[in-house]
Motif scaffolding. Sequence first.
Motif, short mmCIF file in Angstrom:
data_model
loop_
_atom_site.label_atom_id
_atom_site.label_comp_id
_atom_site.label_asym_id
_atom_site.label_seq_id
_atom_site.Cartn_x
_atom_site.Cartn_y
_atom_site.Cartn_z
N ALA A 61 0.72 -1.59 -0.04
CA ALA A 61 0.07 -0.28 -0.18
C ALA A 61 0.57 1.37 0.68
CB ALA A 61 -0.58 -0.20 1.24
N TYR A 62 1.94 0.85 0.67
CA TYR A 62 3.03 2.66 0.82
C TYR A 62 3.59 2.29 -0.13
CZ TYR A 62 6.79 5.67 2.18
OH TYR A 62 7.75 5.94 2.25
N GLU A 63 3.56 1.53 -1.03
CA GLU A 63 4.90 1.62 -2.31
C GLU A 63 3.47 1.98 -3.21
OE1 GLU A 63 6.55 -1.59 -3.34
OE2 GLU A 63 8.12 -2.04 -2.04
N TYR A 64 2.72 1.71 -3.57
CA TYR A 64 1.33 2.09 -4.29
C TYR A 64 0.99 3.78 -4.50
CZ TYR A 64 0.00 -2.61 -6.11
OH TYR A 64 0.25 -3.19 -6.83
N ALA A 65 0.93 4.23 -3.00
CA ALA A 65 0.83 5.39 -2.34
C ALA A 65 2.06 6.48 -3.05
CB ALA A 65 0.84 5.84 -1.39
N GLU A 66 3.33 5.48 -3.10
CA GLU A 66 4.62 6.39 -3.65
C GLU A 66 3.93 6.75 -5.09
OE1 GLU A 66 7.80 4.69 -2.03
OE2 GLU A 66 8.25 6.08 -1.08
N LYS A 67 3.41 5.20 -5.89
CA LYS A 67 3.87 5.91 -7.17
C LYS A 67 2.51 6.44 -7.46
CE LYS A 67 5.91 0.88 -8.06
NZ LYS A 67 4.91 -0.48 -8.65
N VAL A 68 1.16 7.02 -6.82
CA VAL A 68 0.81 8.07 -7.53
C VAL A 68 1.34 9.44 -7.41
CG1 VAL A 68 -1.29 8.67 -6.58
CG2 VAL A 68 -1.48 6.35 -6.40
N ILE A 69 2.11 9.51 -6.62
CA ILE A 69 2.75 10.62 -6.55
C ILE A 69 3.78 10.92 -7.98
CG2 ILE A 69 4.44 12.47 -5.21
CD1 ILE A 69 1.55 12.24 -3.94
N GLU A 70 3.91 9.41 -8.00
CA GLU A 70 5.39 9.28 -9.23
C GLU A 70 4.34 9.63 -10.55
OE1 GLU A 70 7.52 6.20 -8.81
OE2 GLU A 70 7.92 6.05 -7.49
N ASP A 71 3.26 9.67 -10.46
CA ASP A 71 1.96 9.35 -11.74
C ASP A 71 1.58 10.39 -12.14
OD1 ASP A 71 2.41 6.64 -12.15
OD2 ASP A 71 0.79 5.95 -11.40
N LEU A 72 1.67 10.91 -11.26
CA LEU A 72 1.11 12.76 -10.97
C LEU A 72 2.35 13.52 -11.84
CD1 LEU A 72 -1.56 13.17 -8.93
CD2 LEU A 72 -2.34 13.05 -10.96
N THR A 73 3.34 13.97 -11.26
CA THR A 73 4.67 14.12 -11.37
C THR A 73 4.71 14.10 -12.97
OG1 THR A 73 5.31 14.15 -9.08
CG2 THR A 73 6.42 14.91 -10.98
N GLU A 74 4.93 12.79 -13.54
CA GLU A 74 5.13 12.62 -14.20
C GLU A 74 4.42 13.07 -15.82
OE1 GLU A 74 5.40 8.03 -17.70
OE2 GLU A 74 5.18 8.47 -15.56
N GLY A 75 2.93 12.94 -15.23
CA GLY A 75 2.05 13.62 -16.14
C GLY A 75 2.32 15.16 -16.36
N ILE A 76 2.43 16.11 -14.83
CA ILE A 76 2.39 17.69 -15.35
C ILE A 76 3.90 17.93 -16.07
CG2 ILE A 76 3.50 19.24 -13.73
CD1 ILE A 76 1.37 17.70 -11.12
N ASP A 77 5.32 16.97 -16.05
CA ASP A 77 6.28 17.07 -16.12
C ASP A 77 5.76 16.60 -17.72
OD1 ASP A 77 7.60 17.55 -14.22
OD2 ASP A 77 8.10 15.53 -13.85
N ASP A 78 5.60 16.02 -18.16
CA ASP A 78 5.13 15.50 -19.47
C ASP A 78 4.30 16.66 -19.84
OD1 ASP A 78 4.76 14.09 -22.68
OD2 ASP A 78 2.79 13.83 -21.87
N LEU A 79 3.87 17.54 -19.85
CA LEU A 79 2.86 18.36 -20.33
C LEU A 79 3.18 19.70 -20.63
CD1 LEU A 79 -0.91 17.80 -18.16
CD2 LEU A 79 -0.33 17.48 -21.10
N GLN A 80 4.48 19.95 -19.73
CA GLN A 80 4.93 21.61 -19.32
C GLN A 80 6.11 21.16 -20.18
OE1 GLN A 80 6.37 21.13 -15.62
NE2 GLN A 80 4.05 22.21 -14.48
N GLU A 81 6.63 19.57 -20.55
CA GLU A 81 7.96 19.60 -21.91
C GLU A 81 6.59 19.75 -23.44
OE1 GLU A 81 10.67 19.41 -23.76
OE2 GLU A 81 10.97 19.59 -21.64
N ARG A 82 5.49 19.39 -23.16
CA ARG A 82 4.57 20.06 -24.29
C ARG A 82 4.70 21.13 -24.83
NH1 ARG A 82 2.33 15.20 -26.61
NH2 ARG A 82 2.66 13.70 -25.31
N VAL A 83 3.74 22.02 -23.79
CA VAL A 83 4.14 23.29 -23.62
C VAL A 83 5.25 23.93 -24.35
CG1 VAL A 83 3.36 25.37 -22.38
CG2 VAL A 83 2.19 23.03 -22.25
N ARG A 84 6.30 24.21 -23.72
CA ARG A 84 7.87 24.44 -23.64
C ARG A 84 7.50 24.05 -25.42
NH1 ARG A 84 9.67 22.99 -18.53
NH2 ARG A 84 10.15 20.69 -19.11
#
Length: 479
Positions: free
Chosen positions: A165-188
């Motif tokens: 459960a702890y590792e799944y919770a950490e991956k939730v943050i990783e998924d959202l952070t990866e999505g934010i970084d990908d969208l910001q790179e697309r905007v740039r």
Amino acid sequence: MSIQAFFDAERTRFFRPLNSSRRELVAAGLRTLYERLHGPSADYSHNLNRDELKDLLMPVVQAHQGRFEAADQNDELGGDETDDPNQLTSLLIRVLVGDGWLEQYPDRQGLVTAFRFTRPGKLFAEAFWSLYRPSRSRQRNMRGCRNALDAALSERGDAHDLVDAYEYAEKVIEDLTEGIDDLQERVRQLMVEATIHTQWDSFVEFLERFQRDYSKQLTVDSSTLNRNAIKQKLEQLRTELGSVKHRRLEADLHEIASWAVKEHTGASVLDWLLGRIEEIVDAAHQSKQPGFIRAMENYVKRVAGLVQQSMMLRTGQSRHSFLDAIQRVSMLDTEKQDALLERIGDSIASVEVRLLDPLSFKLRTAVQRRKAATTSVPPRPTREARLAAALKKAEEQAFSVPNEALTQKIRSDLRLFNHPVRLSGLPLATARDVLSVMQTVEAVRNTRARDLRATKLPGAVENEYYSGADYEIDFKKTP
């Protein structure tokens, strides 16, 4: 304490190939090698010898044969002998082996020398490979966290379920952070090129990924939908575990989660782990997911703006001949520009110019200006309006009981009576007492001190005001 150096032995010049004039070739070769050795279609039954390694890298070398980047100094990959693809391939293999990316080892089955990644070479090559690999994750980590907590609550639940459960919770943050970084790179990238024609493929890829991953991440797998269920299960693990299972989970966590034993604060590793899961889920709900939605809205807004601008320009070019004339003039040299402009001037010499009728312009009168100025002044509330607002505020706060006041009262009762307190035994003399009893369990579970526990009892509370489950409240026992 001795410090182990990374740039030592064969790794002295580890990153030198990535700083050479053929760095794009090196990165592409590392991606190809990782796909062959460790990708989903890797052939683990057959080792990679030198001939197969050259055959694998030859198409990559031919694709990047004429591509050079500026380098600070002359390097091995930028010499005159690199014009031949065969020689450049052999040179690339020698550089990767010499600088610690690849290593040779004897293949006893084939009686040849085989090649494989070194451990740091594999880790860094995976990063290059992951950047260009389409995402295949279903991003079910939020539901995975909830299901792992369900498993921990079951009779056969163990400490491994809590760590999952702890590792799944950490991956939730990783998924959202990866999505934010990908969208910001697309905007740039979108703002650098500033044209929809070159970015249309990227937008289509975003739409496909939205349908495949992001739509689920914002609906059934969203932190908003699963947060309350996860917090409820965490509270059940804090309050409804028996003493035997609590001690067993605590002992198992000390064995299988040594990192948690080193990082935890407080007396119990179990309580620390549950608190960390709750903090991560709250962070995903309060900051990461709203940031992800804002990044997505920003990207879609930029693409929509470029599409609208492109459509306006295309429409203007088809309707207004002067835009076409400007485009044609920009593509000619000076003499032809003068000739074209003279012909355009002769053709528009007879153009009729019309002016607007001055009577169509009407000035505002003094009364209209004064009325517009006075409407911006906020009106002063009357005495009746202030009295009504005060009464409404008093009614709203009349039956508002702070959770901290309730927990302080429970602590004083526990110390006074020196035994647990039951909801069914609390007084119900006033309406405020009734509200306090109905709110006590929530106040105990949300207290910042985390020193109280509420245990659900088999019986129920039945009185003239409400009916519900009965709870026993007591201080948490320290192990």
